[in-house]
Design a protein around this motif. Structure first.
Motif, PDB file in Angstrom:
ATOM      1  N   ASP A 208       0.812  -1.212   0.000  1.00 24.10           N
ATOM      2  CA  ASP A 208       0.000   0.000   0.000  1.00 24.10           C
ATOM      3  C   ASP A 208       0.849   1.267   0.000  1.00 24.10           C
ATOM      4  OD1 ASP A 208      -2.499  -1.405   0.192  1.00 24.10           O
ATOM      5  OD2 ASP A 208      -2.044  -1.765   2.312  1.00 24.10           O
ATOM      6  N   GLU A 209       2.147   1.126   0.336  1.00 20.92           N
ATOM      7  CA  GLU A 209       2.965   2.291   0.641  1.00 20.92           C
ATOM      8  C   GLU A 209       3.921   2.701  -0.475  1.00 20.92           C
ATOM      9  OE1 GLU A 209       2.169  -0.409   4.174  1.00 20.92           O
ATOM     10  OE2 GLU A 209       3.079  -0.634   2.183  1.00 20.92           O
ATOM     11  N   ALA A 210       3.989   1.937  -1.550  1.00 21.24           N
ATOM     12  CA  ALA A 210       5.020   2.148  -2.576  1.00 21.24           C
ATOM     13  C   ALA A 210       5.052   3.574  -3.116  1.00 21.24           C
ATOM     14  CB  ALA A 210       4.833   1.168  -3.734  1.00 21.24           C
ATOM     15  N   HIS A 211       3.898   4.209  -3.243  1.00 20.25           N
ATOM     16  CA  HIS A 211       3.827   5.516  -3.907  1.00 20.25           C
ATOM     17  C   HIS A 211       3.598   6.679  -2.940  1.00 20.25           C
ATOM     18  CE1 HIS A 211       3.958   3.603  -7.835  1.00 20.25           C
ATOM     19  NE2 HIS A 211       3.079   2.730  -7.390  1.00 20.25           N
ATOM     20  N   TYR A 212       3.993   6.501  -1.683  1.00 27.40           N
ATOM     21  CA  TYR A 212       3.876   7.606  -0.727  1.00 27.40           C
ATOM     22  C   TYR A 212       4.788   8.769  -1.130  1.00 27.40           C
ATOM     23  CZ  TYR A 212       1.188   4.901   2.724  1.00 27.40           C
ATOM     24  OH  TYR A 212       0.212   4.181   3.378  1.00 27.40           O
ATOM     25  N   ILE A 213       5.922   8.444  -1.755  1.00 28.91           N
ATOM     26  CA  ILE A 213       6.811   9.453  -2.338  1.00 28.91           C
ATOM     27  C   ILE A 213       6.916   9.129  -3.818  1.00 28.91           C
ATOM     28  CG2 ILE A 213       9.130  10.448  -2.346  1.00 28.91           C
ATOM     29  CD1 ILE A 213       9.357   9.653   0.596  1.00 28.91           C
ATOM     30  N   PHE A 214       6.724  10.134  -4.675  1.00 29.34           N
ATOM     31  CA  PHE A 214       6.606   9.832  -6.099  1.00 29.34           C
ATOM     32  C   PHE A 214       7.011  11.049  -6.923  1.00 29.34           C
ATOM     33  CE2 PHE A 214       2.723  11.643  -4.516  1.00 29.34           C
ATOM     34  CZ  PHE A 214       2.241  12.459  -5.533  1.00 29.34           C
TER      35      PHE A 214
END
Length: 352
Positions: A208-214
């Protein structure tokens, strides 16, 4: 056999951007609407949360590989080694060489190969490669270097964290005030000296956390700007870090067999002063203890968040006596810890 850091170096850019620099920016919400507060108020709230007064930006003619090579030169000099004896050069970064006023990141050849070239190392057996692991990249590079040495396929490694985040900042995003430029480096060797790396721990949370920084578009939706900028979901990252980082730190320390009362310093990624303090407080709460005074040195107030460079830079300036009221002495137990894009977490228990 002990695997130790035998030399350190850092490069802190000379260009200072104070908080007042942002008083004339047009800050917008993610939907492009205006923020209903004067910039002076926005900046004041930012300082209260992050602890940042100023940050450093690289001069226009310098790139990430340049900063990395400057820090590396100092680490090699500090370790008093022959650079031709290096087995690996590991460079942690996130965005490669982004030239001033360019819209494209340049990563071919690798930043590590560029650093080796700048260091004028002739030995082809010195293997140079890049490591992309978010802000915890330098810590992960140290873990990889230890693994190479422990496996008997290396004796000396150079591990660098370098970044020029000023080149990928959306001027309309309040979060852009967090980021900065810089580089830190260490030489790691197989040595008969006591201490060194004792234990380490790493994790990637990507379900769920992969795209917290993008990478995302500018907040200015009326602009024709085609560039992409570093973006983050700050609240989600804060909650993630407070939940997971203290547990990872505890897991790493417990594996070492060292009592928490023996830990002299915690060098944590300089992400956000309030967040870092909350992480370390919660870490001590897991041991039913209060956070000791002076346990968590901070450089973010003057240097900002330079991603992979924060931990090695902090370590270097303390060892060189350049951080007021902070010191690390031989035999001290240190806990390195970081969290960042991925979302990745890691920690190292280290004896100086």
């Amino acid at each position: 056999m002990n695997i130790k850091i035998t030399g350190t170096g850092s490069y802190i850019p000379s260009k200072i951007a104070t908080n007042e620099t942002f008083h004339n920016h047009e800050f917008l919400n993610t939907d492009g609407t205006s923020i209903k507060a004067p910039n002076e108020v926005i900046v004041k709230k930012f300082k209260a949360i992050t602890g940042i007064d100023e940050r450093r930006y690289a001069k226009n003619h310098l790139n990430t590989s340049d900063l990395a090579s400057f820090a590396a030169e100092k680490a090699i000099e500090s370790a008093k080694i022959n650079r031709e004896e290096l087995d690996y050069i590991i460079v942690a970064h996130n965005y490669g060489d982004v030239r001033h006023d360019s819209i494209q990141s340049d990563t071919v050849p690798s930043i590590a190969s560029r650093v080796k070239h700048l260091l004028q190392i002739k030995n082809p057996k010195c293997v140079a490669y890049d490591l992309l692991f978010g802000c915890p990249g330098w810590v992960q590079g140290v873990i990889q270097a230890q693994a190479f040495i422990k496996a008997g396929i290396a004796n000396k490694c150079l591990v660098i964290g370098a970044e020029t985040l000023s080149r990928i900042l959306d001027p309309h995003d309040r979060d852009s005030m967090i980021y900065s430029d810089g580089a830190g480096a260490v030489v790691i060797e197989n040595t008969n000296d006591e201490g060194g790396i004792i234990t380490h721990d790493s994790a990637t949370f990507a379900l769920d956390e992969a795209h917290y920084i993008f990478f995302g578009e500018t907040n200015n939706q009326n602009s024709n700007d085609q560039r992409r900028y570093i973006k983050m979901y700050g609240r989600k990252i804060y909650e993630f870090a407070l939940t997971n980082v203290p547990v990872a730190m505890k897991s790493c320390l417990d594996k070492s067999g060292i009592d928490i009362t023996q830990v002299k310093k915690i060098l944590i990624h300089q992400a956000n002063e309030k967040m870092d303090e909350a992480i370390v407080k919660r870490f001590y709460e897991l041991y039913n203890m209060e956070m000791p005074r002076g346990i968590m040195p901070m450089s973010i107030g003057k240097l900002g968040n330079s991603s992979v460079a924060t931990v090695p830079t902090l370590y270097d300036i303390i060892l060189k006596g350049n951080l007021e009221n902070q010191e690390i002495n031989k035999g001290d137990v240190i806990l390195f810890a970081s969290v960042g894009a991925g979302m990745n977490i890691n920690a190292i228990v280290y004896k100086q």
